[in-house]
Design a protein around this motif. Structure first.
Motif, mmCIF file in Angstrom:
data_model
loop_
_atom_site.group_PDB
_atom_site.id
_atom_site.type_symbol
_atom_site.label_atom_id
_atom_site.label_comp_id
_atom_site.label_asym_id
_atom_site.label_seq_id
_atom_site.Cartn_x
_atom_site.Cartn_y
_atom_site.Cartn_z
ATOM 1 N N VAL A 63 0.824 -1.245 -0.022
ATOM 2 C CA VAL A 63 -0.001 0.096 0.044
ATOM 3 C C VAL A 63 0.752 1.480 0.095
ATOM 4 O O VAL A 63 1.815 1.084 0.903
ATOM 5 N N GLN A 119 -1.631 -1.322 -4.179
ATOM 6 C CA GLN A 119 -2.716 -0.485 -3.816
ATOM 7 C C GLN A 119 -2.252 1.020 -3.451
ATOM 8 O O GLN A 119 -1.430 0.988 -2.866
ATOM 9 N N THR A 154 -13.724 3.757 -1.839
ATOM 10 C CA THR A 154 -13.303 2.694 -2.703
ATOM 11 C C THR A 154 -13.490 2.934 -4.110
ATOM 12 O O THR A 154 -14.868 3.323 -4.338
ATOM 13 N N GLY A 206 -7.931 -1.399 -6.580
ATOM 14 C CA GLY A 206 -6.725 -1.115 -5.664
ATOM 15 C C GLY A 206 -6.622 0.306 -5.528
ATOM 16 O O GLY A 206 -5.703 0.723 -4.635
ATOM 17 N N LEU A 250 -8.530 -3.554 2.110
ATOM 18 C CA LEU A 250 -7.172 -3.687 1.684
ATOM 19 C C LEU A 250 -6.357 -5.019 1.994
ATOM 20 O O LEU A 250 -6.526 -5.658 2.780
ATOM 21 N N GLY A 299 -5.402 -6.429 -4.831
ATOM 22 C CA GLY A 299 -5.864 -5.217 -4.625
ATOM 23 C C GLY A 299 -7.426 -5.121 -4.303
ATOM 24 O O GLY A 299 -7.935 -4.213 -4.123
#
Length: 373
Positions: free
Chosen positions: A13, A130, A315, A320, A351, A359
């Motif tokens: 991430v 991500q 989101t 991702g 996540l 992702g």
């Protein structure tokens, strides 16, 4: 000084922005064993708070200003100043030993053919499976085009650049454009030393800081004001009414001699014109006219629609890619210091961590929203 980034390392991430939202996400990622990094354009954690005006204080009391896992170090029912907030954010990053790279603005973010992301910075590139965009709602100060009609010898400053009355010429009238929280707070400060006119475009609801001996936040929390879901009917009504003005009352300012006028319609030389046809000569202008999002660096197709980032509870439709810390991301408190933690925890659970992750670990259970980054 930041070092040149290697493209060989593929992060689980990448968090873009190490303000309150990005920091709130960090401990959740650490507990899950994620390989992650927070990057921020500023030279220090809390920089955006330190550069606000000197007398700025939160209208939320200290007991409502904590990020997850570390109480805000101030007595209950006191209102921290902007430097107190900056110190707290720096202490938070240190307390959880969060990996933060400063002086690292992301100039471009794009998605690669394999579904991973590449972020271009002045010192190299970063790659991640991500990405969480946590740059917040305050990005580009907005100054209306009519500012161009002002005499070049008349100082003008947006609240993003205002620090204290000493910046402005004394003795003459200062025009403050905007009557939300920032505008009224700055007007109140300036009124102690010189005449002030406030131009009011739309008049937000004003509430006192304390009601019946209790801080307003205790009442609002009791009725779950800050956790009203953004998809609810009451949330739509609240959003249509605009932000609340807390602690600053226009009637109190009028008693102190502050002059209120309707919407500013033009500036010619040193003269300001208003919607009712009245005019006033000014020696300086303070623009309390808000901010606009800046997505010029976000080169991921399908994410920005009509100038706004499309997302569902943080989101996006691009696997991702997520956002965090936006106004009304999931509820009224989503962009507030003491309430962003709930969204951070929920996002962390979506996540994925570990090599080979796609992702995607589930979609957010919320209705479609369009919000600015």
């Amino acid at each position: 000084m930041p070092t040149t980034s290697s493209t060989d390392r593929l992060l689980d991430v990448l968090v873009i922005g190490a303000g309150q939202a990005g920091l709130a996400l960090g401990p959740h990622l650490a507990r899950r064993g994620a390989d992650f990094l927070l990057v921020d354009a500023g030279p220090e954690i809390g920089h955006s708070w330190r550069t606000r005006w000197d007398s700025l204080r939160l209208f939320s009391p200290a007991q409502y200003d904590s990020l997850p896992g570390l109480p805000f170090p101030a007595p209950a029912d006191t209102h921290p100043g902007k430097d107190d907030v900056a110190d707290y954010l720096a202490a938070y990053a240190a307390h959880f030993a969060l990996p933060v790279r400063l002086d690292t603005p992301v100039l471009r973010l794009h998605r690669d053919a394999d579904g991973t992301f590449t972020a271009t910075t002045p010192t190299g590139t970063l790659r991640a499976r991500q990405v969480v965009v946590a740059t917040g709602p305050f990005q580009t100060p907005h100054v209306p085009a009519i500012a161009g009609g002002l005499d070049p010898d008349v100082p003008q400053v947006h609240t993003a650049g205002y620090r204290n009355p000493a910046q402005l010429p004394g003795g003459g009238r200062v025009l403050v454009v905007g009557a939300a929280n920032s505008g009224l707070q700055v007007a109140a400060e300036l009124a102690a030393t010189q005449p002030v006119t406030v131009a009011v475009g739309t008049r937000p609801t004003e509430l006192p800081q304390r009601i019946a001996g209790r801080d307003l936040f205790s009442w609002l929390s009791a009725v779950r004001f800050f956790t009203v879901p953004s998809s609810s009917r009451i949330a739509r009504r609240l959003r249509a009414r605009g932000d609340l003005v807390i602690g600053s009352r226009s009637r109190d300012l009028r008693r102190r001699g502050v002059d209120f006028r309707p919407r500013l319609t033009g500036l010619t030389g040193r003269t300001a014109r208003f919607a009712d046809g009245s005019t006033v000569d000014v020696v300086a202008v303070v623009w309390a006219t808000g901010y606009r999002p800046d997505h010029s660096w976000l080169h991921v197709p399908g994410v920005v629609v009509d100038g706004q980032v499309r997302h569902t509870a943080g989101t996006t439709d691009v696997p991702g890619l997520h956002v965090l810390g936006l106004p009304w991301q999931t509820c009224r408190g989503s962009a507030l210091l003491g309430f962003v933690g709930a969204d951070a925890e929920a996002l962390a659970a979506r996540l994925t961590v570990g090599a080979g992750s796609t992702g995607v670990s589930g979609r957010a259970p919320a209705t479609r929203a369009t919000s600015p980054v």
